[in-house]
Design an enzyme around this catalytic site. Structure first.
Site, PDB file in Angstrom:
ATOM      1  N   CYS A  71      23.420  -5.288  16.619  1.00 19.16           N
ATOM      2  CA  CYS A  71      22.800  -5.629  17.904  1.00 19.16           C
ATOM      3  C   CYS A  71      22.713  -7.117  18.182  1.00 19.16           C
ATOM      4  O   CYS A  71      23.016  -7.564  19.297  1.00 19.16           O
ATOM      5  CB  CYS A  71      21.424  -4.989  18.017  1.00 19.16           C
ATOM      6  SG  CYS A  71      20.128  -5.735  16.976  1.00 19.16           S
ATOM      7  N   HIS A 110      15.457  -5.165  16.972  1.00 20.17           N
ATOM      8  CA  HIS A 110      16.536  -4.870  17.906  1.00 20.17           C
ATOM      9  C   HIS A 110      16.479  -5.799  19.117  1.00 20.17           C
ATOM     10  O   HIS A 110      15.421  -5.994  19.707  1.00 20.17           O
ATOM     11  CB  HIS A 110      16.483  -3.415  18.372  1.00 20.17           C
ATOM     12  CG  HIS A 110      17.581  -3.072  19.329  1.00 20.17           C
ATOM     13  ND1 HIS A 110      18.898  -3.019  18.937  1.00 20.17           N
ATOM     14  CD2 HIS A 110      17.572  -2.826  20.662  1.00 20.17           C
ATOM     15  CE1 HIS A 110      19.648  -2.730  20.002  1.00 20.17           C
ATOM     16  NE2 HIS A 110      18.868  -2.620  21.051  1.00 20.17           N
ATOM     17  N   ASP A 125      22.024  -3.693  27.245  1.00 20.90           N
ATOM     18  CA  ASP A 125      21.963  -3.611  25.781  1.00 20.90           C
ATOM     19  C   ASP A 125      23.276  -3.020  25.289  1.00 20.90           C
ATOM     20  O   ASP A 125      23.508  -1.814  25.410  1.00 20.90           O
ATOM     21  CB  ASP A 125      20.780  -2.746  25.359  1.00 20.90           C
ATOM     22  CG  ASP A 125      20.673  -2.581  23.850  1.00 20.90           C
ATOM     23  OD1 ASP A 125      21.499  -3.177  23.122  1.00 20.90           O
ATOM     24  OD2 ASP A 125      19.767  -1.855  23.404  1.00 20.90           O
TER      25      ASP A 125
END
Length: 273
Positions: A71, A110, A125
């Site tokens: 991420c 995250h 995202d």
């Protein structure tokens, strides 16, 4: 970060064609193209290779060398591409709840992005593995929003937000977060935890994913799954190391790192029951 991303090279990497304008349609198209072209992968933590959140290194890895990342790497690169196009972007941080109890207190591990478009806030995202958001969401609670795959929605209570996806008829939470902007140093700390903490799952097995048009592909150690939009999931277990290496290149579009211990680490993965 003080250097700018090579935007034309990034757009070529994700196969984006046309004019990249700072509007909602472009944001959704960029996110969908990114997750189809650049796989989620944890090969560096799995191989005990340090991850540095520095744009030149991330750009070489994800754009030039044909790799993916997890991420922080994915959303760092995406953030800088969006800024180069002209989007105002802030980073946020979340506590992952996917396949966990709704009330678990997990680490802030995250990264996601808040993007401003015409006075309206959106969320993007491109780094959430097998359930990555293939598009973008308006920052509006209780609104079911379409993507190129499952519908998603946001819930909000007392300033705490939850990202959910509709999976097999059930709304499942991916993570919770607030809207406090984060500095890069916050991600450096979280990245160090995720990539070096002995109990981090990224160190102990393969975690690979790619979200292509109509399909989500995942590889968890030796378990390969193809989740077809609106259809059945097809799974198979892989015993042969060459088959796994071929799959990484052919299905996940990965240019494998040239390190001598990759094969040995894969061969050490537990065999299917």
């Amino acid at each position: 970060m003080t250097c700018a991303i090579d935007l034309p090279a990034y757009l070529r990497r994700i196969g984006f064609e046309g004019e990249a304008r700072p509007d909602a349609a472009t944001l959704r198209a960029l996110a969908a193209a990114h997750v189809a072209a650049i796989p989620f992968e944890n090969l560096d933590p799995f191989l005990a290779i340090p991850i540095a959140l520095e744009l030149p290194r991330l750009e070489r890895k994800l754009v030039e060398f044909g790799r993916g990342g997890y991420c922080f790497e994915q959303n760092f690169v995406f953030r800088e591409a969006l800024r180069a196009i002209g989007y105002p972007v802030q980073g946020l941080i979340a506590r992952v709840l996917w396949q966990r109890d709704e009330h678990d207190i997990t680490a802030q591990s995250h990264m996601l992005l808040r993007v401003e478009i015409g006075g309206e806030s959106w969320l993007a995202d491109v780094g959430f593995g097998g359930m990555v958001l293939p598009g973008a969401l308006r920052l509006v609670p209780e609104l079911e929003q379409a993507t190129t795959h499952e519908p998603y929605r946001l819930l909000e209570r007392d300033g705490v937000w939850r990202m959910q996806a509709l999976v097999r008829g059930q709304w499942l939470t991916l993570y919770r977060f607030d809207l406090q902007p984060k500095e890069d140093v916050d991600y450096v700390v979280a990245n160090h935890y995720s990539s070096t903490f002995p109990e981090s799952h990224f160190l102990h097995g393969l975690n690979i994913a790619r979200t292509a048009p109509g399909r989500r592909l995942t590889l968890r150690n030796r378990d390969f799954a193809v989740h077809t939009l609106g259809g059945e999931t097809v799974r198979r277990s892989l015993v042969d190391t060459d088959e796994i290496l071929d799959l990484l290149e052919r299905e996940f579009l990965l240019r494998l790192p040239q390190v001598t211990h990759l094969r040995a680490r894969i061969e050490a993965l537990p065999l299917p029951a």
